[in-house]
Design a protein around this motif. Structure first.
Motif, PDB file in Angstrom:
ATOM      1  N   THR A 147       0.833  -1.187   0.000  1.00  0.00           N
ATOM      2  CA  THR A 147       0.000   0.000   0.000  1.00  0.00           C
ATOM      3  C   THR A 147       0.873   1.243   0.000  1.00  0.00           C
ATOM      4  N   CYS A 148       0.473   2.249  -0.764  1.00  0.00           N
ATOM      5  CA  CYS A 148       1.076   3.581  -0.732  1.00  0.00           C
ATOM      6  C   CYS A 148       0.005   4.547  -0.262  1.00  0.00           C
ATOM      7  N   GLU A 149       0.391   5.518   0.554  1.00  0.00           N
ATOM      8  CA  GLU A 149      -0.554   6.516   1.029  1.00  0.00           C
ATOM      9  C   GLU A 149      -0.156   7.899   0.547  1.00  0.00           C
ATOM     10  N   ILE A 150      -1.165   8.712   0.263  1.00  0.00           N
ATOM     11  CA  ILE A 150      -0.952  10.118  -0.036  1.00  0.00           C
ATOM     12  C   ILE A 150      -0.829  10.835   1.296  1.00  0.00           C
ATOM     13  N   ASP A 151       0.242  11.624   1.464  1.00  0.00           N
ATOM     14  CA  ASP A 151       0.482  12.274   2.754  1.00  0.00           C
ATOM     15  C   ASP A 151       1.075  13.654   2.530  1.00  0.00           C
ATOM     16  N   SER A 152       0.279  14.688   2.770  1.00  0.00           N
ATOM     17  CA  SER A 152       0.756  16.052   2.556  1.00  0.00           C
ATOM     18  C   SER A 152       1.624  16.557   3.706  1.00  0.00           C
ATOM     19  N   HIS A 153       1.713  15.803   4.800  1.00  0.00           N
ATOM     20  CA  HIS A 153       2.586  16.216   5.900  1.00  0.00           C
ATOM     21  C   HIS A 153       4.019  15.749   5.681  1.00  0.00           C
ATOM     22  N   ALA A 154       4.201  14.701   4.926  1.00  0.00           N
ATOM     23  CA  ALA A 154       5.548  14.299   4.531  1.00  0.00           C
ATOM     24  C   ALA A 154       5.923  15.214   3.367  1.00  0.00           C
ATOM     25  N   ASP A 155       6.922  16.078   3.535  1.00  0.00           N
ATOM     26  CA  ASP A 155       7.185  17.083   2.493  1.00  0.00           C
ATOM     27  C   ASP A 155       7.948  16.535   1.286  1.00  0.00           C
ATOM     28  N   THR A 156       8.310  15.267   1.345  1.00  0.00           N
ATOM     29  CA  THR A 156       8.993  14.577   0.254  1.00  0.00           C
ATOM     30  C   THR A 156       8.492  13.137   0.235  1.00  0.00           C
ATOM     31  N   CYS A 157       8.408  12.530  -0.934  1.00  0.00           N
ATOM     32  CA  CYS A 157       7.980  11.128  -1.016  1.00  0.00           C
ATOM     33  C   CYS A 157       8.949  10.257  -0.234  1.00  0.00           C
ATOM     34  N   CYS A 158       8.403   9.294   0.479  1.00  0.00           N
ATOM     35  CA  CYS A 158       9.184   8.398   1.328  1.00  0.00           C
ATOM     36  C   CYS A 158       8.951   6.963   0.872  1.00  0.00           C
ATOM     37  N   MET A 159      10.025   6.311   0.419  1.00  0.00           N
ATOM     38  CA  MET A 159       9.918   4.957  -0.120  1.00  0.00           C
ATOM     39  C   MET A 159      10.357   3.940   0.921  1.00  0.00           C
ATOM     40  N   GLY A 160       9.670   2.797   0.912  1.00  0.00           N
ATOM     41  CA  GLY A 160       9.994   1.765   1.882  1.00  0.00           C
ATOM     42  C   GLY A 160       9.786   0.379   1.344  1.00  0.00           C
ATOM     43  N   ARG A 161       9.114  -0.429   2.137  1.00  0.00           N
ATOM     44  CA  ARG A 161       9.007  -1.874   1.965  1.00  0.00           C
ATOM     45  C   ARG A 161       8.550  -2.345   0.583  1.00  0.00           C
ATOM     46  N   ASN A 162       7.655  -1.644  -0.086  1.00  0.00           N
ATOM     47  CA  ASN A 162       7.158  -2.139  -1.374  1.00  0.00           C
ATOM     48  C   ASN A 162       7.791  -1.422  -2.573  1.00  0.00           C
ATOM     49  N   PHE A 163       8.959  -0.816  -2.363  1.00  0.00           N
ATOM     50  CA  PHE A 163       9.737  -0.195  -3.428  1.00  0.00           C
ATOM     51  C   PHE A 163      11.047  -0.930  -3.596  1.00  0.00           C
ATOM     52  N   VAL A 164      11.613  -0.828  -4.775  1.00  0.00           N
ATOM     53  CA  VAL A 164      12.964  -1.303  -5.034  1.00  0.00           C
ATOM     54  C   VAL A 164      13.779  -0.067  -5.434  1.00  0.00           C
ATOM     55  N   PRO A 165      15.010   0.064  -4.925  1.00  0.00           N
ATOM     56  CA  PRO A 165      15.804   1.230  -5.318  1.00  0.00           C
ATOM     57  C   PRO A 165      16.284   1.095  -6.760  1.00  0.00           C
ATOM     58  N   LEU A 166      16.245   2.205  -7.490  1.00  0.00           N
ATOM     59  CA  LEU A 166      16.779   2.249  -8.855  1.00  0.00           C
ATOM     60  C   LEU A 166      18.161   2.883  -8.876  1.00  0.00           C
ATOM     61  N   TYR A 167      18.371   3.864  -8.004  1.00  0.00           N
ATOM     62  CA  TYR A 167      19.658   4.543  -7.887  1.00  0.00           C
ATOM     63  C   TYR A 167      19.666   5.348  -6.590  1.00  0.00           C
ATOM     64  N   PHE A 168      20.845   5.737  -6.191  1.00  0.00           N
ATOM     65  CA  PHE A 168      21.010   6.625  -5.049  1.00  0.00           C
ATOM     66  C   PHE A 168      21.770   7.859  -5.498  1.00  0.00           C
ATOM     67  N   THR A 169      21.317   9.031  -5.062  1.00  0.00           N
ATOM     68  CA  THR A 169      22.085  10.243  -5.312  1.00  0.00           C
ATOM     69  C   THR A 169      23.188  10.270  -4.254  1.00  0.00           C
ATOM     70  N   LYS A 170      24.036  11.264  -4.302  1.00  0.00           N
ATOM     71  CA  LYS A 170      25.064  11.396  -3.274  1.00  0.00           C
ATOM     72  C   LYS A 170      24.537  12.161  -2.060  1.00  0.00           C
TER      73      LYS A 170
END
Length: 156
Positions: free
Chosen positions: A1-24
């Motif tokens: 499940t993903c939730e829409i959350d206007s209190h989190a000022d940036t998208c937060c990825m976790g358990r049901n995501f796979v990383p594609l890349y990391f910035t520095k």
């Protein structure tokens, strides 16, 4: 499940995501109250999750410039303003009779239905396989340019 959350000022990825890349970049995440400690050095990343619509069509949803929490975050949080800044329509108002609860990408003519669970607007996703990442169409939810929520502007 993903939730829409206007209190989190940036998208937060976790358990049901796979990383594609990391910035520095890494950031410190400040909680809403002093009773919790600051989470230090949270990586900024790009990630993907899989969705299957009721009609059987499958897509990979891509988030750029999100915060990577790995397994520490059971329910990823999508900031509606970060999505809107990229041109994704976020219809998350259950009292609006003009639009169904959904995310809509006008370039793809793709609508992702959402549902209310209590006061949370959400939709189900899961970790995509490598084959799905390689073969399924993608809907990009956020821009790959640096996201600074304190400098975001919107036209009314």
């Amino acid at each position: 499940t993903c939730e829409i959350d206007s209190h989190a000022d940036t998208c937060c990825m976790g358990r049901n995501f796979v990383p594609l890349y990391f910035t520095k970049e890494v950031v410190d995440v400040t909680p809403f109250t002093d009773r919790y400690t600051v989470l230090r050095d949270v990586p900024v990343a790009g990630g993907a999750t899989h969705i299957q619509l009721d009609n059987g069509l499958e897509y990979v949803l891509v988030v750029h410039q999100g915060l990577w929490f790995r397994e520490e975050l059971d329910v990823p949080l999508l900031n509606p303003y970060q999505l809107r800044a990229h041109g994704v329509h976020v219809w998350d108002n259950p009292c609006n009779t003009r639009h169904l609860l959904s995310l809509y990408d006008s370039q793809l003519s793709l609508q992702i239905p959402m549902e209310m669970v209590g006061t949370f607007c959400s939709f189900s996703t899961r970790v995509p396989t490598q084959e799905e990442l390689d073969s399924l169409p993608c809907m990009t939810l956020t821009a790959d340019t640096p996201w600074n929520p304190s400098q975001a502007t919107f036209q009314l």
